[in-house]
Write a protein that holds these residues in place. Structure first.
Motif, mmCIF file in Angstrom:
data_model
loop_
_atom_site.group_PDB
_atom_site.id
_atom_site.type_symbol
_atom_site.label_atom_id
_atom_site.label_comp_id
_atom_site.label_asym_id
_atom_site.label_seq_id
_atom_site.Cartn_x
_atom_site.Cartn_y
_atom_site.Cartn_z
ATOM 1 N N GLY A 196 0.845 -1.198 0.000
ATOM 2 C CA GLY A 196 0.000 0.000 0.000
ATOM 3 C C GLY A 196 0.873 1.238 0.000
ATOM 4 O O GLY A 196 0.793 2.069 -0.875
ATOM 5 N N PHE A 197 1.712 1.340 1.037
ATOM 6 C CA PHE A 197 2.664 2.455 1.151
ATOM 7 C C PHE A 197 1.983 3.815 1.066
ATOM 8 O O PHE A 197 2.553 4.781 0.570
ATOM 9 C CB PHE A 197 3.768 2.335 0.087
ATOM 10 C CG PHE A 197 4.439 0.999 0.076
ATOM 11 C CD1 PHE A 197 5.237 0.622 1.153
ATOM 12 C CD2 PHE A 197 4.257 0.104 -0.959
ATOM 13 C CE1 PHE A 197 5.858 -0.628 1.176
ATOM 14 C CE2 PHE A 197 4.858 -1.143 -0.943
ATOM 15 C CZ PHE A 197 5.661 -1.508 0.115
ATOM 16 N N GLN A 248 2.851 -5.878 6.293
ATOM 17 C CA GLN A 248 3.579 -5.615 7.532
ATOM 18 C C GLN A 248 3.585 -6.807 8.476
ATOM 19 O O GLN A 248 4.245 -6.773 9.510
ATOM 20 C CB GLN A 248 2.965 -4.401 8.268
ATOM 21 C CG GLN A 248 3.086 -3.092 7.523
ATOM 22 C CD GLN A 248 1.908 -2.823 6.602
ATOM 23 O OE1 GLN A 248 1.129 -3.718 6.278
ATOM 24 N NE2 GLN A 248 1.764 -1.589 6.160
ATOM 25 N N HIS A 266 0.884 -8.268 10.178
ATOM 26 C CA HIS A 266 0.036 -8.138 11.372
ATOM 27 C C HIS A 266 -0.440 -9.483 11.913
ATOM 28 O O HIS A 266 -0.576 -9.658 13.114
ATOM 29 C CB HIS A 266 -1.194 -7.274 11.073
ATOM 30 C CG HIS A 266 -0.879 -5.824 10.874
ATOM 31 N ND1 HIS A 266 -1.827 -4.902 10.514
ATOM 32 C CD2 HIS A 266 0.274 -5.125 10.990
ATOM 33 C CE1 HIS A 266 -1.269 -3.701 10.419
ATOM 34 N NE2 HIS A 266 0.008 -3.821 10.688
ATOM 35 N N THR A 325 2.444 -10.633 14.104
ATOM 36 C CA THR A 325 2.874 -9.865 15.269
ATOM 37 C C THR A 325 1.743 -9.600 16.273
ATOM 38 O O THR A 325 1.970 -9.607 17.479
ATOM 39 C CB THR A 325 3.493 -8.525 14.833
ATOM 40 O OG1 THR A 325 2.586 -7.831 13.966
ATOM 41 C CG2 THR A 325 4.793 -8.754 14.100
ATOM 42 N N GLY A 354 0.487 5.787 8.433
ATOM 43 C CA GLY A 354 1.132 6.599 9.463
ATOM 44 C C GLY A 354 1.745 5.752 10.581
ATOM 45 O O GLY A 354 1.807 6.213 11.719
ATOM 46 N N SER A 396 -0.481 1.347 13.425
ATOM 47 C CA SER A 396 -1.049 0.075 13.886
ATOM 48 C C SER A 396 -0.504 -0.331 15.246
ATOM 49 O O SER A 396 -1.269 -0.714 16.134
ATOM 50 C CB SER A 396 -0.792 -1.019 12.854
ATOM 51 O OG SER A 396 -1.339 -0.634 11.607
ATOM 52 N N THR A 397 0.812 -0.257 15.410
ATOM 53 C CA THR A 397 1.384 -0.649 16.700
ATOM 54 C C THR A 397 1.025 0.362 17.793
ATOM 55 O O THR A 397 0.533 -0.029 18.859
ATOM 56 C CB THR A 397 2.906 -0.823 16.583
ATOM 57 O OG1 THR A 397 3.140 -1.816 15.582
ATOM 58 C CG2 THR A 397 3.525 -1.254 17.901
ATOM 59 N N THR A 410 9.593 -0.897 22.840
ATOM 60 C CA THR A 410 9.510 -2.349 22.967
ATOM 61 C C THR A 410 9.355 -2.984 21.586
ATOM 62 O O THR A 410 8.543 -2.537 20.784
ATOM 63 C CB THR A 410 8.279 -2.711 23.838
ATOM 64 O OG1 THR A 410 8.393 -2.001 25.064
ATOM 65 C CG2 THR A 410 8.189 -4.201 24.083
ATOM 66 N N ASN A 467 8.445 -8.059 17.320
ATOM 67 C CA ASN A 467 9.061 -9.124 16.530
ATOM 68 C C ASN A 467 10.300 -8.564 15.819
ATOM 69 O O ASN A 467 10.183 -7.883 14.795
ATOM 70 C CB ASN A 467 8.049 -9.674 15.511
ATOM 71 C CG ASN A 467 8.623 -10.830 14.691
ATOM 72 O OD1 ASN A 467 9.809 -10.836 14.336
ATOM 73 N ND2 ASN A 467 7.790 -11.799 14.380
ATOM 74 N N GLN A 507 10.899 -4.673 7.897
ATOM 75 C CA GLN A 507 10.325 -3.350 7.636
ATOM 76 C C GLN A 507 11.441 -2.337 7.378
ATOM 77 O O GLN A 507 11.320 -1.475 6.505
ATOM 78 C CB GLN A 507 9.478 -2.896 8.832
ATOM 79 C CG GLN A 507 8.114 -3.570 8.926
ATOM 80 C CD GLN A 507 7.219 -3.185 7.769
ATOM 81 O OE1 GLN A 507 7.113 -2.025 7.391
ATOM 82 N NE2 GLN A 507 6.579 -4.170 7.175
ATOM 83 N N LYS A 514 6.481 1.637 20.088
ATOM 84 C CA LYS A 514 6.246 2.747 19.160
ATOM 85 C C LYS A 514 6.202 2.162 17.758
ATOM 86 O O LYS A 514 6.655 1.036 17.539
ATOM 87 C CB LYS A 514 7.394 3.750 19.249
ATOM 88 C CG LYS A 514 7.671 4.290 20.658
ATOM 89 C CD LYS A 514 8.846 5.253 20.636
ATOM 90 C CE LYS A 514 9.126 5.815 22.033
ATOM 91 N NZ LYS A 514 10.195 6.827 22.014
ATOM 92 N N VAL A 534 7.259 1.675 13.761
ATOM 93 C CA VAL A 534 8.604 1.624 13.170
ATOM 94 C C VAL A 534 8.601 1.669 11.648
ATOM 95 O O VAL A 534 9.583 2.054 11.024
ATOM 96 C CB VAL A 534 9.356 0.354 13.650
ATOM 97 C CG1 VAL A 534 8.877 -0.906 12.925
ATOM 98 C CG2 VAL A 534 10.850 0.505 13.469
ATOM 99 N N ALA A 535 7.462 1.305 11.027
ATOM 100 C CA ALA A 535 7.495 0.966 9.605
ATOM 101 C C ALA A 535 7.914 2.120 8.699
ATOM 102 O O ALA A 535 8.481 1.899 7.633
ATOM 103 C CB ALA A 535 6.129 0.439 9.170
ATOM 104 N N GLU A 536 7.631 3.349 9.098
ATOM 105 C CA GLU A 536 7.964 4.449 8.196
ATOM 106 C C GLU A 536 9.332 5.062 8.497
ATOM 107 O O GLU A 536 9.914 5.737 7.658
ATOM 108 C CB GLU A 536 6.853 5.508 8.244
ATOM 109 C CG GLU A 536 5.604 4.987 7.526
ATOM 110 C CD GLU A 536 4.398 5.881 7.683
ATOM 111 O OE1 GLU A 536 4.147 6.303 8.829
ATOM 112 O OE2 GLU A 536 3.726 6.154 6.690
#
Ligand code: MCN
Ligand code: CUM
Length: 803
Positions: free
Chosen positions: A267-268, A524, A526, A529, A563, A566-567, A682, A685, A692, A753, A755-757
């Motif tokens: 998606g990005f 990602q 999900h 994780t 954004g 999710s986490t 924290t 995974n 990512q 927090k 991380v993906a972006e």
């Protein structure tokens, strides 16, 4: 809690909970061809849609002749704006408070804009018939430069807004002006500049790019006229929001609209918005009473769906002579294209750009962002951007290098001098963000040590001194802070819906579970994780926890995945839903063990009687009891739902360092080392995080080194195929070295927090700083991406450095 015994260690490992590099559960399907994407959906009687698009960037539509297309065998309908008008669907609201044409109404505003749709028996007939629709255009002057667009004599682009002196974000000062958005304290900043011993300013352009996911956008809309129900399979990062929008536009009650995001092939950010194609396919299905499929081709995807960036930025820093920054001032001209269709939280037309004081303790700051219409496709918030944090980080990380160069200070030293110190957290920035936690100095030291930074600088100096050196050497640093987890709904909403997220967990009698989420994975992991969070919270093995997302008929309402929220948001909802179950489980365990709740200790997967670990009930035992043996008066079942509205964003950060060599003969760049240290609190995974980061760095490399969407003066997009648009493969991609520190978020239930972006946000300025650093001894302070060999070679020539 009792210290885990040896058996405890085994039980803990069996859970595959948080902190484990659990293998991706999704991959078994994907690598065996069992993924199920929108284009795999085949409904009985399904028809196909294709779109007639404008070859011109700005033109009046004089007439549309459908007759030849309609006469073709297998064609069911050809629809134009005139056909949508009676339904009031020829325009639609955008997420940014503007309107966008669904099908061009009298005028086209950008090349490849949707003008008409054709519905036919198959995709080929639809494509042929689309070619047979004859549109007569009268060309109008084209504006592709936002500075030109703001000149008094510039052509009026949006005639539909004639006379509108205010928009969704305040006053409009010109016919091509969308909004002016400001943040910070203008007076305090002006004063700091007026008295500053040192100031620097720099203009920089962050070009338009496109996220270009492997799967393009598409949908299959199916309206059942008997039941009055609409089901739409769609490539959406936010299915619930789409359902709300579709219901509002169509008048079909939300309870009769079902949106399903099946597997998504990337998606990005490209799949956040609602596109005309979706609306048209839905209308066509309602009109024809049959399922209608629409799937874009690559050229359509790159040309028309959400692009990213296109920010023209002017930055200024005020500082002391020894490099302590005292103020930041930024002015941006943002090219939004023909319609303001940015997918930002409603109150933030420039997204979270005002995080642009970065990792630094800067007392005064002000920014102004001016949104402008041009004859280009709409969009702007996409591509791993955390709502324009990409642009913000680019701005501040480039500016700090400019200041270092002016003062002759080392680029690492100036950063360390200005970092927010560990003891200052929670730290409130000049723009009002409350940074939750961070330790930048420790992370910086870790990276500089790993890189052997002083030796690198010495090597660079030696190269510069050697006229026969075949390569220039650049060292880039980027020490960024992200803001993710939109968002506290007091600040963030989309179309009035607060940006919370949700999780529903049900534990079945035999101790397995299903969790349903308001988010939706696009790659990602999900399903892998999220189960790990539940496993740790509830002591149930990850393997028996199913995670389901993307179906609005089963999932609780959530705002979706973008954004890196999710986490921070849904991840917290999972933990808190699990804790509700845990609380009930404790009561059941007390009942089964005939002790008080306070007499129980939780240990990995069970409640032990305090002081006697031989008396215990596992979560599996409790699950069974929840359906047949409960304390008097307790409701049966073991499930919970939690809607989580975060108290704050989370502020992950990173320290990136890039070393690259530039061939003085050819201008080719070779990344020698790229070290990426990320801190996302924290870690759920580590392997997924690593994946990512590799992905985000690779996309960052693509943006910095090759991706661009240039337009000619007529508004033709030059390079809308993968022949021209750079997608790096394993061949071009550098080797990444990753590292981490862990600074948990104090307000997140598990301290995590997003991380993906981060890797995308952080790597692009790091590459830019490395390339520009290579030239810094020539006085160069800025170069515009992408740093292709040809462009770099031109710089070498210009400074007499080419061999
Ligand atoms: N994670 C973790 N520990 C943390 C933080 C995250 O283990 N402390 C894990 C999460 O559990 C999740 C993954 O890392 O599996 C990403 O989590 P997060 O940072 O919360 O981001 P989102 O899940 O919200 O993903 C959105 C983000 C965005 S906005 C873009 S754009 C992007 C990105 O994800 N698009 C992607 N990464 C992508 N990766 C793939 N393969 N495809 C896309 O389309
Ligand atoms: Cu801005 S790209 Mo992501 O937020 O889907």
């Amino acid at each position: 809690m009792n210290a885990p015994t040896d058996k405890g260690v085994e039980r803990l490992a069996a859970l595959q909970g948080m902190g484990e590099s659990r293998l991706r559960k999704e991959d078994a399907r994907f690598i065996q061809g069992k993924g199920h994407y929108v284009d795999d959906i085949q409904l009985p009687g399904q028809l196909h849609m294709d779109i007639v698009r404008s070859p011109l960037a700005h033109a009046r539509i004089k007439s549309i002749d459908k007759s030849a297309a309609l006469a073709m065998p297998g064609v069911h309908a050809v629809l134009t704006a005139n056909d949508l008008k009676p339904l009031k669907l020829h325009w639609m609201p955008t997420l940014a408070g503007d309107v966008a044409a669904v099908l061009a109404d009298e005028k086209v505003h950008f090349q490849m804009q949707e003008v008409a749709i054709v519905i036919a028996d198959d995709r080929y007939i639809a494509a042929d018939a689309a070619e047979a629709v004859i549109v007569d255009y009268e060309e109008l002057p084209v504006v592709i430069d936002p500075y030109e667009a703001l000149k008094p004599e510039a052509p009026v682009l949006r005639e539909d807004l004639a006379g509108k002196t205010s928009g969704a974000h305040g006053a409009r000062e010109h016919h091509n002006h969308i909004f002016t958005w400001t943040a910070g304290d203008a007076d305090a900043t002006a004063q700091a500049f007026a008295t500053a011993p040192v100031t620097v300013s720099q203009h920089m352009f962050y070009p338009r790019v496109h996220p270009c996911p492997l799967e393009t956008c598409g949908c299959v809309a199916s309206f059942d006229p008997i039941r009055g129900e609409l089901t739409t399979y769609i490539t959406s990062q936010a299915p619930h929001v789409v359902r709300t929008v579709v219901s509002m536009l169509s008048g079909i009650p939300e309870s009769k609209v079902r949106i399903i995001s099946p597997d998504i092939g990337g998606g990005f950010g490209n799949k956040v918005g609602v596109y005309p194609g979706y609306v048209c396919a839905i209308v066509a299905s309602i009109v024809l009473g049959k399922p209608v499929k629409w799937v874009e081709d690559r050229i359509e995807n790159i040309s028309t769906t959400a692009f990213a960036r296109d920010y023209h930025m002017d930055g200024e820093l005020a500082a002391t002579p020894d490099g302590k920054i005292t103020a930041l001032r930024v002015k941006v001209v943002a090219d939004h294209g023909a319609f303001d269709a940015c997918a930002d939280p409603t109150k933030f037309p420039a997204g979270l750009f005002h995080i642009c004081t970065g990792s630094y303790d800067i007392a005064a700051a002000h920014c102004e962002v001016k949104g402008v219409y041009t004859n280009k496709a709409p969009g702007g918030v996409a591509y791993r951007c955390s709502f324009r944090v990409t642009e913000a980080v680019y701005l501040i990380e480039r500016m700090i290098d400019v200041l270092a160069q002016k003062l002759g200070l080392d680029k690492a030293v100036i950063r360390e001098k200005n970092f927010i110190r560990k003891e200052q957290f929670p730290y409130t920035s000049a723009f009002g963000f409350e940074y939750d936690s961070g330790d930048y100095h420790t992370a910086m030291k870790q990276v500089l040590d790993k890189a052997g930074y002083p030796a690198l600088r010495a090597e660079q100096a030696a190269r510069r001194a050697d006229p026969n050196a075949t390569h220039l050497m650049g060292i880039g640093l980027c020490t960024f802070t992200e803001v993710v987890g939109a968002g506290p709904s007091k600040m963030c909403d989309i179309l009035g819906v607060g940006m919370f997220d949700s999780c529903e967990i049900r534990i079945h009698p035999t101790g397995s579970a299903i969790a349903r989420m308001g988010t939706i994975t696009q790659g990602q992991g999900h399903q892998t994780t999220y189960a790990q969070i539940i496993a740790t919270e509830l002591g149930i093995g990850s393997e028996v926890i199913q995670v389901e997302e993307g179906d609005t008929s089963t999932a609780p309402y959530g705002l979706g995945t973008y954004g890196s929220r999710s986490t921070p948001v849904a991840g917290a909802a999972i933990a808190l839903a699990a804790r509700k179950i845990h609380a009930k489980a404790r009561k059941i365990a007390a009942h089964l063990l005939e002790v008080g709740e306070a007499d129980l200790d939780w240990e990995i997967d069970r409640f032990n009687v305090k002081g006697d670990a031989s008396r215990f009930k596992t979560m599996k035992d409790i699950a069974w009891a929840a359906y047949n043996n409960l304390p008097a008066g307790m409701e049966p079942g073991l499930e919970a739902v939690h809607y989580y509205d975060p108290p704050n964003f989370t502020y992950p950060f990173g320290i990136y360092l890039c070393v690259l060599d530039i061939d003085r003969a050819t201008g080719e760049t070779q990344v020698r080392r790229f070290i990426a240290l990320d801190d996302c609190g924290t870690r759920i995974n580590p392997m997924i995080i690593e994946g990512q980061i590799h992905g985000g760095l690779t996309e960052g490399f693509a943006v910095a080194m090759g991706q661009q969407m240039p337009f000619d003066a007529q508004g033709n997009l030059l390079g809308n195929t993968l022949m021209d648009y750079f997608l790096p493969t394993a061949v071009e991609t550098p080797k990444w070295e990753t590292d981490h520190t862990v600074t948990p978020s104090p307000h997140h239930p598990i301290g995590a927090k997003g991380v993906a972006e981060s890797p995308h946000v952080g790597s692009i300025p790091c590459f830019a700083n490395a390339v520009i650093d290579a030239f810094s001894h020539t006085g160069v302070t800025d170069l515009t991406m992408p740093f292709t060999s040809y462009r770099v070679w031109q710089q070498l020539k210009a400074h007499g450095l080419a061999l």
